[in-house]
Motif scaffolding. Structure first.
Motif, PDB file in Angstrom:
ATOM      1  N   UNK A 140       0.840  -1.203   0.000  1.00  0.00           N
ATOM      2  CA  UNK A 140       0.000   0.000   0.000  1.00  0.00           C
ATOM      3  C   UNK A 140       0.872   1.248   0.000  1.00  0.00           C
ATOM      4  N   UNK A 141       1.930   1.225   0.800  1.00  0.00           N
ATOM      5  CA  UNK A 141       2.841   2.374   0.837  1.00  0.00           C
ATOM      6  C   UNK A 141       3.473   2.589  -0.536  1.00  0.00           C
ATOM      7  N   UNK A 142       3.988   1.511  -1.136  1.00  0.00           N
ATOM      8  CA  UNK A 142       4.705   1.632  -2.407  1.00  0.00           C
ATOM      9  C   UNK A 142       3.777   1.958  -3.572  1.00  0.00           C
ATOM     10  N   UNK A 143       2.661   1.221  -3.669  1.00  0.00           N
ATOM     11  CA  UNK A 143       1.824   1.303  -4.859  1.00  0.00           C
ATOM     12  C   UNK A 143       0.758   2.385  -4.808  1.00  0.00           C
ATOM     13  N   UNK A 144       0.408   2.824  -3.608  1.00  0.00           N
ATOM     14  CA  UNK A 144      -0.639   3.833  -3.495  1.00  0.00           C
ATOM     15  C   UNK A 144      -0.081   5.178  -3.028  1.00  0.00           C
ATOM     16  N   UNK A 145       0.580   5.158  -1.861  1.00  0.00           N
ATOM     17  CA  UNK A 145       1.014   6.432  -1.278  1.00  0.00           C
ATOM     18  C   UNK A 145       2.182   7.030  -2.061  1.00  0.00           C
ATOM     19  N   UNK A 146       3.282   6.250  -2.199  1.00  0.00           N
ATOM     20  CA  UNK A 146       4.468   6.787  -2.877  1.00  0.00           C
ATOM     21  C   UNK A 146       4.176   7.060  -4.344  1.00  0.00           C
ATOM     22  N   UNK A 147       3.487   6.141  -4.999  1.00  0.00           N
ATOM     23  CA  UNK A 147       3.196   6.317  -6.426  1.00  0.00           C
ATOM     24  C   UNK A 147       2.373   7.583  -6.670  1.00  0.00           C
TER      25      UNK A 147
ATOM     26  N   UNK B 231       9.537  13.531   1.873  1.00  0.00           N
ATOM     27  CA  UNK B 231       8.442  12.626   2.227  1.00  0.00           C
ATOM     28  C   UNK B 231       8.636  11.263   1.564  1.00  0.00           C
ATOM     29  N   UNK B 232       9.072  11.269   0.319  1.00  0.00           N
ATOM     30  CA  UNK B 232       9.312  10.007  -0.383  1.00  0.00           C
ATOM     31  C   UNK B 232      10.413   9.200   0.299  1.00  0.00           C
ATOM     32  N   UNK B 233      11.448   9.911   0.764  1.00  0.00           N
ATOM     33  CA  UNK B 233      12.532   9.231   1.479  1.00  0.00           C
ATOM     34  C   UNK B 233      12.008   8.584   2.758  1.00  0.00           C
ATOM     35  N   UNK B 234      11.209   9.335   3.523  1.00  0.00           N
ATOM     36  CA  UNK B 234      10.682   8.791   4.776  1.00  0.00           C
ATOM     37  C   UNK B 234       9.741   7.620   4.519  1.00  0.00           C
ATOM     38  N   UNK B 235       8.935   7.734   3.480  1.00  0.00           N
ATOM     39  CA  UNK B 235       8.045   6.621   3.135  1.00  0.00           C
ATOM     40  C   UNK B 235       8.834   5.404   2.676  1.00  0.00           C
TER      41      UNK B 235
ATOM     42  N   UNK C  52      19.537  -0.953  -7.536  1.00  0.00           N
ATOM     43  CA  UNK C  52      18.593  -0.608  -6.473  1.00  0.00           C
ATOM     44  C   UNK C  52      18.170   0.861  -6.579  1.00  0.00           C
ATOM     45  N   UNK C  53      19.113   1.737  -6.883  1.00  0.00           N
ATOM     46  CA  UNK C  53      18.799   3.160  -7.069  1.00  0.00           C
ATOM     47  C   UNK C  53      17.767   3.342  -8.183  1.00  0.00           C
ATOM     48  N   UNK C  54      17.987   2.648  -9.291  1.00  0.00           N
ATOM     49  CA  UNK C  54      17.072   2.778 -10.425  1.00  0.00           C
ATOM     50  C   UNK C  54      15.686   2.223 -10.097  1.00  0.00           C
ATOM     51  N   UNK C  55      15.653   1.118  -9.342  1.00  0.00           N
ATOM     52  CA  UNK C  55      14.368   0.546  -8.946  1.00  0.00           C
ATOM     53  C   UNK C  55      13.599   1.514  -8.055  1.00  0.00           C
ATOM     54  N   UNK C  56      14.308   2.178  -7.149  1.00  0.00           N
ATOM     55  CA  UNK C  56      13.653   3.123  -6.233  1.00  0.00           C
ATOM     56  C   UNK C  56      13.173   4.366  -6.974  1.00  0.00           C
ATOM     57  N   UNK C  57      13.978   4.827  -7.929  1.00  0.00           N
ATOM     58  CA  UNK C  57      13.606   6.027  -8.680  1.00  0.00           C
ATOM     59  C   UNK C  57      12.434   5.770  -9.619  1.00  0.00           C
ATOM     60  N   UNK C  58      12.327   4.530 -10.095  1.00  0.00           N
ATOM     61  CA  UNK C  58      11.284   4.208 -11.055  1.00  0.00           C
ATOM     62  C   UNK C  58      11.693   4.615 -12.458  1.00  0.00           C
ATOM     63  N   UNK C  59      11.041   4.069 -13.434  1.00  0.00           N
ATOM     64  CA  UNK C  59      11.379   4.383 -14.823  1.00  0.00           C
ATOM     65  C   UNK C  59      10.171   4.142 -15.711  1.00  0.00           C
ATOM     66  N   UNK C  60      10.270   4.653 -16.919  1.00  0.00           N
ATOM     67  CA  UNK C  60       9.294   4.369 -17.967  1.00  0.00           C
ATOM     68  C   UNK C  60      10.044   3.870 -19.187  1.00  0.00           C
ATOM     69  N   UNK C  61       9.778   2.649 -19.612  1.00  0.00           N
ATOM     70  CA  UNK C  61       8.854   1.664 -19.057  1.00  0.00           C
ATOM     71  C   UNK C  61       9.283   1.203 -17.654  1.00  0.00           C
ATOM     72  N   UNK C  62       8.344   0.697 -16.856  1.00  0.00           N
ATOM     73  CA  UNK C  62       8.675   0.263 -15.496  1.00  0.00           C
ATOM     74  C   UNK C  62       9.635  -0.932 -15.499  1.00  0.00           C
TER      75      UNK C  62
END
Length: 586
Positions: A26-33, A47-51, A292-302
């Motif tokens: 929920x934190x990753x897919x709803x709040x952070x996203x 806030x993203x860092x704390x989450x 890990x950095x890239x996974x946390x930052x996210x990308x397009x395409x995912x």
């Protein structure tokens, strides 16, 4: 203790683990996203860092509580067999009116025919376990004129054996459970995950016979998918907590589950590597941190992390786009000098991302994967096919897994091999059963693929595509009559430019030694007329002698340096081969 109490305790820890798992998602897919999509600036970043820290804490709870649940469940299951034997022995003793004492010994009454006017007396049998212990006591009991003696000895032996096995099992699990304790504070660090890695190892040592044996590691990808589909949600969460390394690297498990498992396992892996001081471990750790950095930052395409490990030179399988929902899926095998390091996490991953971006412009239902599931050659071993032979079965299995988990009725799969990776792809097609699910094959910068004709790769020859830059010396690697020229050129190149210069010099020297030769080091030149593949146009790239560089060998996927090649690759991957820019064969 009643085993039902262990089962109830295990379920309690499972509930906590499941709640942590759900909270993290929920934190990753709803709040952070939602936050990253709608908010910008320093406050949003903080806030993203704390989450992110909260998410890691939930992940830690999910894993540790899952390990506790696995330990208690495993203990209950393994104690069931000795408990059954103990209860059977106690029931038998009660049947014969024997007395069982707290130490497990069994007293029996006088019985049997009188000897010298007296009935044989009763006594107490002390149990023995193991073959030799029983072998020593059984004859004595059999010679006793009291018929109860042999019966009591058998019962005492069964009790001793059951208690001994139960004590051994309990000790094994107790040692594992004693490790499962959290440090004070809310910060989950590399050291914390190193400790979790040790916890997992301890639990695996105790529970593998019960839990891991159920994972179908020796089955086909289709059978593994059927196993995963048959699990309950609670069972899946348990396996993700206890065996993320196994689930995450198992072909046939859906991409979403593999991604979850590997993201859960990677902190443990990084924690373990951080405690190892050798250079190889630190090199892999640096690569994992970049990923890990890239996974946390996210990308397009995912990004989807489909595999990770520290075996050999390191393992990493990353997809850009969901390979289960995309109709078009490609898997690219890198070649010489590729290993899990910072360069892999930068340049090699970018090749797959560039391909995915290009393919999605043609058909949005496209995904592209980089597959480092083997040890690519790092130096002189590039001259042999051993690394390709070792990696081919794993790549064959991976492609079968993509087909098994893809949700489209008729997915379009493309195998891509670059440099030595093209030999690995070619060798995979020659494994028993081949790669029947692969529709197209792309070979770029290839020194040969182990066969002499395109159709030998298991697809029609018009479904084999080749990119070979004019100034890429690897595509002109020495063979046959060109060996002498290649040796001379390679020695000269090594003196000038090291291993890379050796490859360039070998290719150029080989071409001079036997001009017009259409053989490469590992078979026919894939770009040649006799091989019969479809060749697409590429930029020539810089001259390797004049500029002392192998850049032409590395530009095929890069739209900034070789737009024609990158576009052709994207069109093939997207199922639009008519969009390539053709070039005459050599």
């Amino acid at each position: 203790m009643k085993l039902s109490e262990l089962v109830e305790a295990a379920q309690g820890w499972a509930d906590v683990s499941n709640r942590a798992y759900t909270s993290r998602k929920r934190v990753d897919n709803e709040v952070v996203a939602k936050l990253t999509d709608t908010q910008k600036g320093m406050a949003a970043m903080f806030a993203t860092y704390r989450l992110g820290r909260l998410s890691r804490n939930y992940q830690y709870i999910h894993t540790e509580c899952g390990l506790l649940e696995a330990s208690l469940s495993g203990l209950a299951q393994e104690l069931a067999a000795p408990q059954r034997r103990l209860l059977t022995a106690l029931a038998e003793a009660d049947h014969y009116k024997f007395t069982v004492h707290d130490d497990g010994s069994v007293s029996y009454p006088a019985a049997g025919e009188e000897i010298d006017g007296q009935q044989p007396q009763g006594d107490t049998a002390t149990g023995a376990h193991g073959f030799f212990g029983r072998a020593l006591k059984a004859p004595v009991a059999m010679m006793n004129p009291n018929p109860n003696a042999a019966k009591a000895q058998d019962i005492a032996d069964d009790i001793a054996s059951a208690l001994s096995e139960a004590t051994e099992i309990d000790g094994e699990y107790a040692a594992a459970v004693r490790r499962l304790k959290a440090e004070q504070g809310l910060e989950v660090t590399d050291n914390t995950w190193a400790d979790v890695s040790g916890d997992a190892k301890a639990v695996h040592g105790a529970a593998d016979d019960v839990l891991k044996d159920a994972i179908p590691t020796g089955k086909t990808p289709a059978e593994r998918k059927a196993w995963w589909d048959g699990l309950t949600e609670e069972q899946r969460i348990e396996y993700l907590a206890v065996y993320p390394d196994t689930v995450g690297n198992l072909d046939g498990i859906p991409a979403g589950a593999r991604d979850e498992a590997n993201r859960s396992y990677m902190p443990q892996l990084m924690g373990r590597l951080s405690e190892q001081g050798d250079e190889a471990s630190q090199t892999k750790l640096a690569g994992l941190r970049k990923i890990d950095e890239q996974l946390r930052e996210g990308s397009q395409p995912p990004m989807y992390l489909l595999g990770v490990g520290d075996q050999g030179n390191g393992r990493a399988i990353v997809s850009y786009g969901n390979p289960d929902t995309s109709k078009n899926v490609s898997a690219y095998v890198p070649g010489l000098s590729t290993k899990l390091d910072e360069e892999f996490a930068g340049g090699t991953l970018k090749r797959a991302k560039d391909t995915a971006v290009g393919a999605q412009e043609i058909d949005p239902s496209s995904a592209s994967i980089v597959w480092l599931g083997y040890d690519a050659p790092l130096s002189v071993d590039v001259a042999t096919n051993e690394d390709a032979k070792n990696g081919a079965p794993a790549y064959q299995s991976f492609m079968g897994g993509l087909a098994a988990t893809n949700e489209n009725a008729d997915p379009h799969l493309t195998a891509i091999g670059h440099s030595y990776g093209s030999l690995t792809v070619g060798t995979a097609t020659q494994q028993p059963g081949g790669m029947p699910d692969v529709d197209d094959i792309i070979l770029v910068g290839s020194p040969g693929v182990g066969v002499d004709h395109a159709e030998d790769l298991g697809v029609p020859k018009n479904h084999v595509f080749v990119g070979a830059a004019e100034n890429d010396p690897v595509t002109k690697a020495p063979s046959g009559g060109s060996v002498v020229g290649g040796i001379i050129g390679g020695a000269t190149g090594f003196a000038v430019g090291g291993p890379g210069g050796a490859v360039a010099g070998a290719g150029i020297g080989a071409d001079l030694g036997d001009p017009g030769d259409d053989d490469n080091w590992f078979g026919k030149d894939p770009a040649s007329e006799s091989f019969g593949a479809t060749r697409f146009r590429t930029e020539d790239g810089p001259n390797p002698v004049r500029h002392l560089t192998l850049e032409a060998h590395s530009n095929y996927f890069n739209p900034d340096k070789d737009q024609m090649s990158a576009d052709s690759i994207a069109n093939i991957v997207a199922g639009n081969p008519g969009g390539i820019t053709p070039e005459a064969r050599r």
